[in-house]
Scaffold this motif. Sequence first.
Motif, short mmCIF file in Angstrom:
data_model
loop_
_atom_site.label_atom_id
_atom_site.label_comp_id
_atom_site.label_asym_id
_atom_site.label_seq_id
_atom_site.Cartn_x
_atom_site.Cartn_y
_atom_site.Cartn_z
N ALA A 58 0.83 -1.21 0.00
CA ALA A 58 0.00 0.00 0.00
C ALA A 58 0.86 1.25 0.00
O ALA A 58 0.55 2.24 -0.68
N VAL A 59 1.96 1.22 0.76
CA VAL A 59 2.87 2.37 0.79
C VAL A 59 3.50 2.58 -0.58
O VAL A 59 3.65 3.73 -1.05
N GLU A 60 3.87 1.51 -1.27
CA GLU A 60 4.44 1.63 -2.61
C GLU A 60 3.42 2.23 -3.59
O GLU A 60 3.78 3.07 -4.43
N ASP A 61 2.17 1.78 -3.49
CA ASP A 61 1.14 2.34 -4.36
C ASP A 61 0.97 3.84 -4.14
O ASP A 61 0.82 4.62 -5.09
N ALA A 62 1.00 4.26 -2.87
CA ALA A 62 0.84 5.69 -2.57
C ALA A 62 2.05 6.49 -3.03
O ALA A 62 1.90 7.63 -3.50
N ALA A 63 3.23 5.91 -2.94
CA ALA A 63 4.44 6.63 -3.34
C ALA A 63 4.57 6.72 -4.86
O ALA A 63 4.97 7.76 -5.40
N GLN A 64 4.21 5.65 -5.55
CA GLN A 64 4.36 5.64 -7.01
C GLN A 64 3.23 6.39 -7.71
O GLN A 64 3.45 7.05 -8.72
N GLY A 65 2.02 6.30 -7.18
CA GLY A 65 0.89 7.00 -7.78
C GLY A 65 0.39 6.34 -9.05
O GLY A 65 0.74 5.19 -9.37
N ARG A 66 -0.45 7.07 -9.77
CA ARG A 66 -1.07 6.60 -11.02
C ARG A 66 -1.84 5.31 -10.81
O ARG A 66 -1.79 4.39 -11.64
N GLN A 67 -2.53 5.23 -9.69
CA GLN A 67 -3.35 4.06 -9.40
C GLN A 67 -4.78 4.31 -9.89
O GLN A 67 -5.22 5.44 -10.02
N ARG A 68 -5.48 3.24 -10.14
CA ARG A 68 -6.89 3.38 -10.47
C ARG A 68 -7.67 3.60 -9.18
O ARG A 68 -7.23 3.18 -8.11
N PRO A 69 -8.82 4.25 -9.24
CA PRO A 69 -9.63 4.38 -8.01
C PRO A 69 -9.99 3.00 -7.48
O PRO A 69 -10.56 2.17 -8.18
N LYS A 70 -9.64 2.76 -6.21
CA LYS A 70 -9.84 1.42 -5.66
C LYS A 70 -9.90 1.49 -4.14
O LYS A 70 -9.56 2.50 -3.52
N PHE A 71 -10.34 0.37 -3.55
CA PHE A 71 -10.36 0.21 -2.10
C PHE A 71 -9.83 -1.18 -1.79
O PHE A 71 -10.43 -2.19 -2.16
N ASP A 72 -8.67 -1.22 -1.13
CA ASP A 72 -8.01 -2.49 -0.79
C ASP A 72 -7.99 -2.65 0.73
O ASP A 72 -7.85 -1.67 1.47
N ARG A 73 -8.08 -3.91 1.16
CA ARG A 73 -8.05 -4.22 2.58
C ARG A 73 -6.74 -4.92 2.93
O ARG A 73 -6.28 -5.82 2.22
N TYR A 74 -6.14 -4.48 4.02
CA TYR A 74 -4.93 -5.10 4.54
C TYR A 74 -5.15 -5.39 6.03
O TYR A 74 -6.12 -4.90 6.63
N ALA A 75 -4.25 -6.14 6.61
CA ALA A 75 -4.36 -6.47 8.03
C ALA A 75 -4.10 -5.20 8.86
O ALA A 75 -3.01 -4.64 8.82
N GLY A 76 -5.11 -4.75 9.56
CA GLY A 76 -4.95 -3.60 10.43
C GLY A 76 -5.32 -2.28 9.83
O GLY A 76 -5.45 -1.27 10.54
N HIS A 77 -5.48 -2.21 8.50
CA HIS A 77 -5.86 -0.93 7.87
C HIS A 77 -6.41 -1.19 6.47
O HIS A 77 -6.28 -2.29 5.91
N ASP A 78 -7.03 -0.15 5.91
CA ASP A 78 -7.54 -0.18 4.54
C ASP A 78 -6.82 0.88 3.73
O ASP A 78 -6.22 1.83 4.28
N PHE A 79 -6.88 0.73 2.39
CA PHE A 79 -6.21 1.65 1.49
C PHE A 79 -7.18 2.11 0.41
O PHE A 79 -7.85 1.28 -0.22
N LEU A 80 -7.26 3.42 0.21
CA LEU A 80 -8.20 4.01 -0.75
C LEU A 80 -7.44 4.89 -1.73
O LEU A 80 -6.55 5.65 -1.33
N SER A 81 -7.79 4.78 -3.00
CA SER A 81 -7.26 5.67 -4.04
C SER A 81 -8.42 6.35 -4.74
O SER A 81 -9.42 5.71 -5.06
N ALA A 82 -8.28 7.65 -4.99
CA ALA A 82 -9.34 8.42 -5.65
C ALA A 82 -8.71 9.61 -6.36
O ALA A 82 -7.52 9.90 -6.20
N TYR A 83 -9.52 10.29 -7.16
CA TYR A 83 -9.06 11.44 -7.92
C TYR A 83 -10.09 12.57 -7.81
O TYR A 83 -11.30 12.33 -7.96
N SER A 84 -9.60 13.76 -7.54
CA SER A 84 -10.45 14.94 -7.69
C SER A 84 -10.24 15.49 -9.11
O SER A 84 -9.16 15.33 -9.70
N VAL A 85 -11.27 16.11 -9.66
CA VAL A 85 -11.21 16.58 -11.04
C VAL A 85 -11.71 18.01 -11.12
O VAL A 85 -12.50 18.47 -10.28
#
Length: 323
Positions: A58-85
């Motif tokens: 999840a940290v790599e996805d946040a650092a690299q960017g250019r992710q599709r809007p998504k919601f992923d679940r991990y142990a102990g936390h969740d990860f969300l990607s979105a775009y404002s336009v």
Amino acid sequence: MPRTRCYRGGSLIDEDFAIDKVSEHLKDPSAVVWVDLCAEDLEDLQRVADELGLHRLAVEDAAQGRQRPKFDRYAGHDFLSAYSVQLDVDSGQLVTAEIHAFITPSALVTVRRDEAFAIDSMLTRWDDEVELTRFGVGALLHGLLDFVIDGHFEAVESLDDQIEQLEDLLFDDRPHDQSVQRRSFELRKSLVQLRRVVLPMREVVNTLMRRDIRLVTDELMPYYQDVYDHVLRATEWTESLRDLVNTILETNLTIQGNRLNIITKKVTSWAAIIAVPTAITGFYGQNLPYPGFAQQSGFVVSSILIVALSGALYIAFKRKDWL
């Protein structure tokens, strides 16, 4: 610089404190912490990840960017990607700003790609709805999603207005073929880009509302349902506008074809009318004796024939709406 906030019982008790104090604030079970980072500052991101136990992927996805809007679940936390336009009306280009969110039971960490995301406007929305912050991280996440989805809705409305102006330009008395084609291509490109951003948000919000996620409380459920309704409306509106732009392009080509047919009829009609005097003058220009040769009567007869036949053709073409 990283931005931080700490809420306790729905009230803001601390702001802009150092990242090292995040753990200190989280020792209070009733505290909710928000941390905002820019992806360029990878050291702060790694420090927060180590402190909150965020997953490496999840940290790599946040650092690299250019992710599709998504919601992923991990142990102990969740990860969300979105775009404002935001739509640039002059150029017709859609400007996007990527944001990621790490969601823990007591902390929300937002990671922006750059300063394009209007974080101050989101904070204003949180401050305007202080009665919701007492419901914890789910309330902060609602403010984030509500801000992002409202931006999608505003962009769709702006595109709708631009397409209406394009329709007026399409049926203007004066042809604007080049302008219509260029503007249609710009808006179609923005709609395709907007669809990539808006369409996945339907699944994201729907997943967040699931009971087994245990992120949205019963008190927050009506607010998330309102956000989900806006997502559906924005998605349906985007799809309809996409079809409308395609229709405008097809209509423009049809109008061009009809205009070409009209021009062809007019040119052909005038060519037929011009052929009459050409034929008569050519006949009377022969170097052979004929009735009226070298006489004034020949000139009079030829002139009468030219005027009569040309006039008859003009009236006939006019009645058929060829002229």
